[in-house]
Each structure stands twice: as structure tokens, then as C-alpha cells.
Design a protein around this motif. Structure first.
Motif, PDB file in Angstrom:
ATOM      1  N   ALA A 208       0.873  -1.355  -0.089  1.00  0.00           N
ATOM      2  CA  ALA A 208      -0.224   0.099   0.018  1.00  0.00           C
ATOM      3  C   ALA A 208       0.780   1.106  -0.051  1.00  0.00           C
ATOM      4  CB  ALA A 208      -0.926   0.038   1.255  1.00  0.00           C
ATOM      5  N   GLY A 209       2.144   1.165   0.588  1.00  0.00           N
ATOM      6  CA  GLY A 209       2.966   2.223   0.378  1.00  0.00           C
ATOM      7  C   GLY A 209       3.176   2.831  -0.980  1.00  0.00           C
ATOM      8  N   ARG A 210       3.372   4.104  -0.927  1.00  0.00           N
ATOM      9  CA  ARG A 210       4.018   4.815  -2.202  1.00  0.00           C
ATOM     10  C   ARG A 210       5.578   5.075  -2.100  1.00  0.00           C
ATOM     11  NH1 ARG A 210       2.650   9.040  -3.774  1.00  0.00           N
ATOM     12  NH2 ARG A 210       1.905   9.930  -1.831  1.00  0.00           N
ATOM     13  N   LYS A 211       5.917   5.294  -0.994  1.00  0.00           N
ATOM     14  CA  LYS A 211       7.180   5.640  -0.631  1.00  0.00           C
ATOM     15  C   LYS A 211       8.033   5.116   0.628  1.00  0.00           C
ATOM     16  CE  LYS A 211       6.044  10.609  -1.881  1.00  0.00           C
ATOM     17  NZ  LYS A 211       6.055  12.218  -1.349  1.00  0.00           N
ATOM     18  N   VAL A 212       8.411   3.851   0.198  1.00  0.00           N
ATOM     19  CA  VAL A 212       9.165   2.781   1.104  1.00  0.00           C
ATOM     20  C   VAL A 212      10.384   3.079   1.412  1.00  0.00           C
ATOM     21  CG1 VAL A 212       9.086   0.509   1.614  1.00  0.00           C
ATOM     22  CG2 VAL A 212       7.104   1.441   0.278  1.00  0.00           C
ATOM     23  N   ALA A 213      10.758   3.189   2.688  1.00  0.00           N
ATOM     24  CA  ALA A 213      12.077   3.250   3.217  1.00  0.00           C
ATOM     25  C   ALA A 213      12.586   2.046   3.881  1.00  0.00           C
ATOM     26  CB  ALA A 213      12.389   4.570   4.134  1.00  0.00           C
ATOM     27  N   ILE A 214      13.727   1.512   3.755  1.00  0.00           N
ATOM     28  CA  ILE A 214      14.072   0.240   4.579  1.00  0.00           C
ATOM     29  C   ILE A 214      15.367   0.697   5.529  1.00  0.00           C
ATOM     30  CG2 ILE A 214      15.141  -2.102   4.303  1.00  0.00           C
ATOM     31  CD1 ILE A 214      13.732  -2.474   1.659  1.00  0.00           C
ATOM     32  N   GLY A 235      10.632  -0.567  -4.451  1.00  0.00           N
ATOM     33  CA  GLY A 235      10.910   0.738  -5.227  1.00  0.00           C
ATOM     34  C   GLY A 235      11.684   1.386  -3.982  1.00  0.00           C
ATOM     35  N   ALA A 236      12.172   1.021  -3.056  1.00  0.00           N
ATOM     36  CA  ALA A 236      12.707   1.453  -1.831  1.00  0.00           C
ATOM     37  C   ALA A 236      13.976   1.880  -1.858  1.00  0.00           C
ATOM     38  CB  ALA A 236      12.404   0.510  -0.719  1.00  0.00           C
ATOM     39  N   GLY A 237      14.506   2.781  -1.052  1.00  0.00           N
ATOM     40  CA  GLY A 237      15.670   3.111  -0.525  1.00  0.00           C
ATOM     41  C   GLY A 237      16.277   2.488   0.643  1.00  0.00           C
ATOM     42  N   TYR A 254      20.471   2.948  -4.601  1.00  0.00           N
ATOM     43  CA  TYR A 254      19.570   3.070  -3.729  1.00  0.00           C
ATOM     44  C   TYR A 254      19.791   2.897  -2.410  1.00  0.00           C
ATOM     45  CZ  TYR A 254      19.088  -1.946  -4.120  1.00  0.00           C
ATOM     46  OH  TYR A 254      19.274  -3.333  -4.065  1.00  0.00           O
ATOM     47  N   VAL A 255      21.102   2.669  -2.017  1.00  0.00           N
ATOM     48  CA  VAL A 255      21.676   2.502  -0.715  1.00  0.00           C
ATOM     49  C   VAL A 255      22.011   3.796  -0.084  1.00  0.00           C
ATOM     50  CG1 VAL A 255      23.559   1.436   0.928  1.00  0.00           C
ATOM     51  CG2 VAL A 255      22.220   0.136  -0.749  1.00  0.00           C
ATOM     52  N   THR A 256      21.409   4.366   0.762  1.00  0.00           N
ATOM     53  CA  THR A 256      21.459   5.837   1.248  1.00  0.00           C
ATOM     54  C   THR A 256      22.531   5.815   2.245  1.00  0.00           C
ATOM     55  OG1 THR A 256      19.947   5.597   3.042  1.00  0.00           O
ATOM     56  CG2 THR A 256      19.238   6.337   0.903  1.00  0.00           C
ATOM     57  N   GLY A 257      23.219   4.784   2.640  1.00  0.00           N
ATOM     58  CA  GLY A 257      24.503   4.846   3.615  1.00  0.00           C
ATOM     59  C   GLY A 257      23.992   4.979   5.106  1.00  0.00           C
ATOM     60  N   SER A 258      24.880   5.258   6.163  1.00  0.00           N
ATOM     61  CA  SER A 258      24.601   5.232   7.459  1.00  0.00           C
ATOM     62  C   SER A 258      23.322   6.214   7.822  1.00  0.00           C
ATOM     63  CB  SER A 258      25.683   5.722   8.224  1.00  0.00           C
ATOM     64  OG  SER A 258      26.679   4.599   7.788  1.00  0.00           O
TER      65      SER A 258
END
Length: 597
Positions: A208-214, A235-237, A254-258
Motif C-alpha cells: 500500500a505504500g508509495r514511498k517505502v524506506a528500509i 522501489g525502496a531506498g 539506492y543504498v543511502t548509507g548510514s
């Protein structure tokens, strides 16, 4: 005595548990076990540190980088006390370590005898999952086996206390009798995953999410392929807690780091903008860097139910192995066709790495410490192990190093103790002797214990298949992290008496031990120094003259916050003009135009 002693059986039992190394320091409280070592042909190997705290930290480093049990040992009284800091590091970072400590003879206990300390009370907190004293030989196998099993099951330190006279008794196994507790070796672990209903509910929430963060932590280390697949479907970062820096390659777009105070701006912005949060194998404590409460719906996956549902109001809390749980989720996830959220994250990540390069190349006096890390990043062997000490080195470790391949890295996470970088590296070399190890340490940490522990390296390095252990010292004559914390958090100028360190030649000390020792005084010398260190046939120490005025600016810092810090500096900080100059130059790199990608 012709039969085996309790000390003999301790070592035999450790061998049967496939323990190859014990990180230890001798003392008369463990003389009975030391004598047994002499009869056991040094198997398991006794690794002698320069201080018991280092023994414990080496056991933690060994366990972190091998995934196996770490074991440390010390004498009664002061030796047992000295182990505590390393054991607390294991406790707070969830690392399996068993401590075996001596005690005065049973006949002297309670008599205020020399080196008599109430060790059961002392260890009650640090080894809260299991601490026990062996008072008769028949008790030994059960106590030792349980200490090992509990340490592995709970990923925690445990401890057993063996009085000196008990170590010398003839060993007698528990019998088939009343109030005897027999024991057995080995353990097989289940693969835990949540039920189908919880999996379906979690998948519906994520779909259901449109902007998923992991958010991935150390508990996701064995789930690399599954994490990549889930991130692609959603489609997550992916942001990484500091102890999970090696979970996913930083070369993934898509890996945003620490994340957190030592984290990156892309991680900060992703958490501020997401509508859904999936946390895997992390108990990251700083909620101010997570989405606002109510902003995002959440799912958490963790193997340990004691740490589930913490830090954020998750709707679904899944107890299970990270890889197994993600594999169960994947068939229920729908690939998101709108990739705009992902594309925005990728754009931010690309700009961030450009910014990190630009910040590393900012001129300083004499060397910008960020450049030391940046120059190593592309040179890192794919099988390297990297450790960093607590302090400003941890900032640059978190932000400037791009991990890829099978690179491993860690530091003292939750305890954040000074002085862990070098002993972690030593533990890593014993656990993974075929891999090169790089340890970053501030000069404060080197003066605290790192210099002494270089002697341990001198003693053992020829036994390592790959002899490369590189210690890079950030030499700025300042306890830099606390100096900056005082400026930023207390609005106070640098207090010279507490913060300035005596100047020491770390290279000269290392050269005296037979290391390759390289003094680096100019930025253009850094690359060649790394090349020499990585090509060496022996340990290397890099003594790098760093500028203490380069600020470890958090990713969420604004110009207004920097202005507040600047006002604190103007109250009389001896380094105020250098700090202001370097801080402005570094922060500007986030806002100047970057090259197209």
C-alpha cells in the motif's frame, strides 16, 4: 595426580566446542588452567594481550567478524574487573562471548582475602543471561556448556567463575545420581519465520505504500540477496544502521548509507519523506532520525522478540530470521511501477557521494581527515575487514568509506567505548588470518591503549597468513570528538586542559616494533601511503597529521545551527578561526553545483 584436573577439562571442553582461541592474560587466580595449557600443547591457543580489557575487546572483534563464539579469560580480582568494559561492549552490541575468570580458594572466600571480589555480584549485570560459579568438578560440564549455549542463543556475554583450588582438583564427571546435572555437546539452530497471516498482513501494508524506506541493521547481514530483491520490488531506498554498514554494498544506487548523527543526508531525507518503513534486523535507538510518529506505517523484522516493536509504532512486528522472513514476504509483494520515489533517492545518493569527494578534497592544515578515508575507499580490497575507534574516526568511517564485495566493518556501536579499534583488528586477524585488516584510531585512543596493543601485534603477526594489519592514526593532538560535542551541545569553547593531547610520534613507536611506519604530513602523500601499506609484507602504521578543525557536521545540520556553534566558538575557543574556516568550506560542498551523473 595422575588423572585430569578441572583445568584440563576446561580446555578439553572448549576444544570439543571448536574454540580455537582464548584471548587472555595470566594471573595466579587461573594458575590451575595455565598449568593445564602447558599440558595441552597450547590448544586452544592462548592469545596474550597487554591488558585484560583488550582480551575482552579482542574476543568481541573475533566474534563480530567470524560469527563464532569469542572466549576471554582473566585472573581473579583486578583481572576479572578489567574484562568488564569489553564484556559490556559485547552485551550492548549483542555479541556471543564467554568469560572464564578465576577466584580465590573456596576456603578463603568470605574472609576479605587478597584479590577477593564478589564476582557473582559484579558480573550479575554484564552477564545477566548466565553467570555461575563452579564449586565442585561434577558441576563443570553443565556450567560451561550452558554458558556457551546461552551466549550463542542470546548473542550476549556469559561468565563462569572457577576458584583457584577447584581448577586443581581431579576432574570427576557428573554421575547418574540425584542432584547431578549431566550435559552434552552441540546445538542445532532452527530457522525461525513468522506465520502466514502475519506475512500477508505485512505484505499488504508494504504494497500500500508509495514511498517505502528500509532500515537495515546487523541482524540483516545474512539476508543480502533478499534485501536487494525486496528493495527492488518496493522501489525502496535502504539506510543502514552503523553496525549494519557492511550489510549491503554502498555501490548500489539506492543504498543511502548510514543513518543518525554519523549518517548521511540521503538517509535523513529519505526518512523525512517516506510513508512506509520496513526495519530489518536493527534496534537503531535514535528516533529523531526516523519518520515522524504517524507519518509512516511500519513493519519490523527481528530474530529476538525482546527487541521487537521498539523505537517506532510499527503495525506489524515479525519475529524471525531476516532472510527467511524476507523470502516468505517476497511472493506477496507487488512490484511498484511508479519509480519516481526510487529515482529521487538515487539522485540524492549520487549527489551525496559527489559531496563526500568534494568535502574530502577541501584543503586543511595540514590534512583533511576525510581525505584519508576517501583515498582508501577505492583501494579497499574486496575481502578487507575495517574497524574504527570511537571518536571523530567513526564519523568518517560511516560517511566516506564505500563498502562493496565481501568487505566487513564494525566498531563499538552502542557502548561506543574508546580504544576498541586496534583490539577489534587483532581479534579479526586471529579469526580471519587470510584477510587484510585496517583499523582507524584517533590519537587519544592510541594513547589510551592502542600503542601498548601494537606489542601484541608484534608478537603474533608472523602467524597470520596475510600479514597486513594497517593501523591508521588520526594524529591531531586533540580529543576531537568531545571537543566538537562541547562546542555543538554545550555551546562551550574548547577546554584546553582536558582536550589537548601530548604530541607523540606514533610512527617512531611502531618502527621500533618492526612495523612499516609511514608519517603522512601532506594530503598528496596519502594515496601512496595507502598503496605501500596495502602492498606490505608486514603490519603498517600510518601516522597521519590531521587538522582538528575539520568539523564532523551531522547530515541534518543547517547554516543556522552552524551559526549557533560559531557563536559558541567566538566565546574564546583557541581554534575558533580555523574551525570557522574549515566548517564553512566543508558545508558549502553540499550546496555548490555538482557534475552531472
Amino acid at each position: 595426580m595422575t588423572g585430569k584436573t578441572v583445568g584440563d577439562h576446561v580446555l578439553q571442553r572448549l576444544r570439543e566446542w571448536n574454540v580455537d582461541h582464548v584471548f587472555a592474560y595470566p594471573g595466579d587466580g587461573i594458575n590451575g588452567i595455565l598449568a593445564a595449557w602447558g599440558r595441552a600443547d597450547n590448544h586452544p591457543k592462548f592469545v596474550q594481550s597487554r591488558h585484560e580489557e583488550m582480551s575482552a575487546l579482542e574476543a568481541v572483534g573475533y566474534a563480530k567478524f567470524t560469527g563464532r563464539l569469542g572466549v576471554c579469560m582473566a585472573t581473579s580480582g583486578p583481572g576479572a574487573i578489567h574484562l568488564l568494559n569489553g564484556l559490556y561492549d559485547a552485551k550492548l552490541d549483542h555479541v556471543p562471548v564467554v568469560a572464564i575468570v578465576g577466584q580465590t580458594n573456596r576456603s578463603a572466600m568470605g574472609g576479605s582475602y587478597q584479590q577477593e571480589v564478589d564476582l557473582l555480584s559484579l558480573y550479575k549485570d554484564v552477564a545477566s543471561d548466565y553467570v555461575q560459579m563452579v564449586t565442585v568438578p561434577e558441576q563443570l560440564p553443565n556450567v560451561l556448556d550452558r554458558a556457551i549455549r546461552v551466549a550463542l542463543a542470546e548473542r550476549a556475554p556469559t561468565a563462569i567463575i572457577i576458584p583457584a583450588d577447584v581448577q586443581e582438583l581431579e576432574y570427576s564427571a557428573p554421575t547418574h545420581a540425584f542432584k547431578m546435572v549431566p550435559s552434552s555437546l552441540g546445538i542445532d539452530w532452527p530457522t525461525t519465520s513468522p506465520g502466514d497471516g502475519a506475512i500477508r498482513r505485512s505484505a499488504e501494508l508494504l504494497n500500500a505504500g508509495r514511498k517505502v524506506a528500509i532500515l537495515a541493521g546487523a541482524g540483516a547481514r545474512g539476508a543480502r540477496a533478499e534485501l536487494e530483491q525486496v528493495a527492488d520490488l518496493l522501489g525502496a531506498g535502504v539506510a543502514k544502521a552503523l553496525l549494519g554498514k557492511d550489510v549491503l554494498s554502498d555501490e548500489l544506487s539506492y543504498v543511502t548509507g548510514s543513518i543518525g548523527l554519523l549518517g548521511t543526508r540521503p538517509s535523513y531525507e529519505m526518512m523525512r519523506g517516506c510513508d512506509t518503513l520496513l526495519t530489518v534486523g536493527s534496534s537503531f535507538p535514535y528516533t529523531q532520525f526516523m519518520p515522524e510518529f504517524g507519518q509512516a506505517r511500519g513493519v519490523q523484522i527481528d530474530l529476538d522478540a525482546k527487541y521487537i516493536g521498539m523505537r517506532y509504532p510499527y503495525e506489524e512486528n515479525l519475529v524471525g530470521d531476516a532472510a527467511a522472513t524476507l523470502r516468505a514476504l517476497i511472493p506477496h509483494l507487488r512490484r511498484k511501477e511508479d519509480r519516481s520515489w526510487r529515482e529521487g533517492i538515487e539522485s540524492n545518493v549520487a549527489r551525496w557521494w559527489q559531496t563526500m569527494e568534494a568535502e574530502a578534497m577541501v584543503e586543511a592544515d595540514p590534512i583533511n581527515p576525510m581525505r584519508l578515508f576517501f583515498e582508501l575507499s577505492a583501494r579497499l580490497p574486496d575481502n578487507a575487514i575495517v574497524t574504527a575507534d570511537s571518536g571523530s574516526a567513526a564519523n568518517w568511517y560511516a560517511r566516506q568509506l564505500k563498502f562493496r564485495g565481501h568487505i566487513r566493518g564494525s566498531l563499538s556501536g552502542t557502548l561506543a567505548t574508546m580504544g576498541a579499534g586496534v583490539p577489534y583488528g587483532i581479534g579479526a586477524k586471529f579469526g580471519e588470518p587470510r584477510r587484510p585488516v585496517i583499523a582507524f584510531a584517533g590519537d587519544g585512543a592510541m594513547q589510551m591503549n592502542g600503542l601498548a596493543e601494537l606489542i601484541t601485534v608484534k608478537r603474533y603477526w608472523r602467524e597470520w597468513i596475510d600479514p597486513r594489519l594497517i593501523v591508521a592514526v588520526l594524529h591531531n593532538d586533540d580529543l576531537n570528538q568531545v571537543t566538537w560535542e562541547m562546542r555543538a551541545m554545550q555551546g562551550a569553547p574548547k577546554f584546553t586542559e582536558s582536550q589537548t593531547l601530548p604530541d607523540v610520534s606514533y610512527a617512531a613507536f611502531a618502527a621500533g616494533l618492526g612495523f612499516q611506519a609511514i608519517t603522512v604530513e601532506k594530503p598528496e602523500e596519502i594515496g601512496a601511503a595507502w598503496d605501500r601499506a596495502l602492498g606490505a609484507d608486514r603490519p603498517t602504521l600510518l601516522d597521519v597529521r590531521c587538522d582538528p578543525d575539520v568539523p564532523p557536521i551531522p547530515p541534518h545540520a543547517t547554516f543556522e545551527q552552524m551559526k549557533d556553534a560559531a557563536e559558541a566558538l567566538l566565546k574564546g575557543d583557541e581554534d575558533r578561526w580555523g574551525v570557522l574556516k574549515e566548517g564553512v568550506k566543508a558545508k558549502l560542498q553540499e550546496f555548490l553545483p555538482h557534475r552531472d551523473t
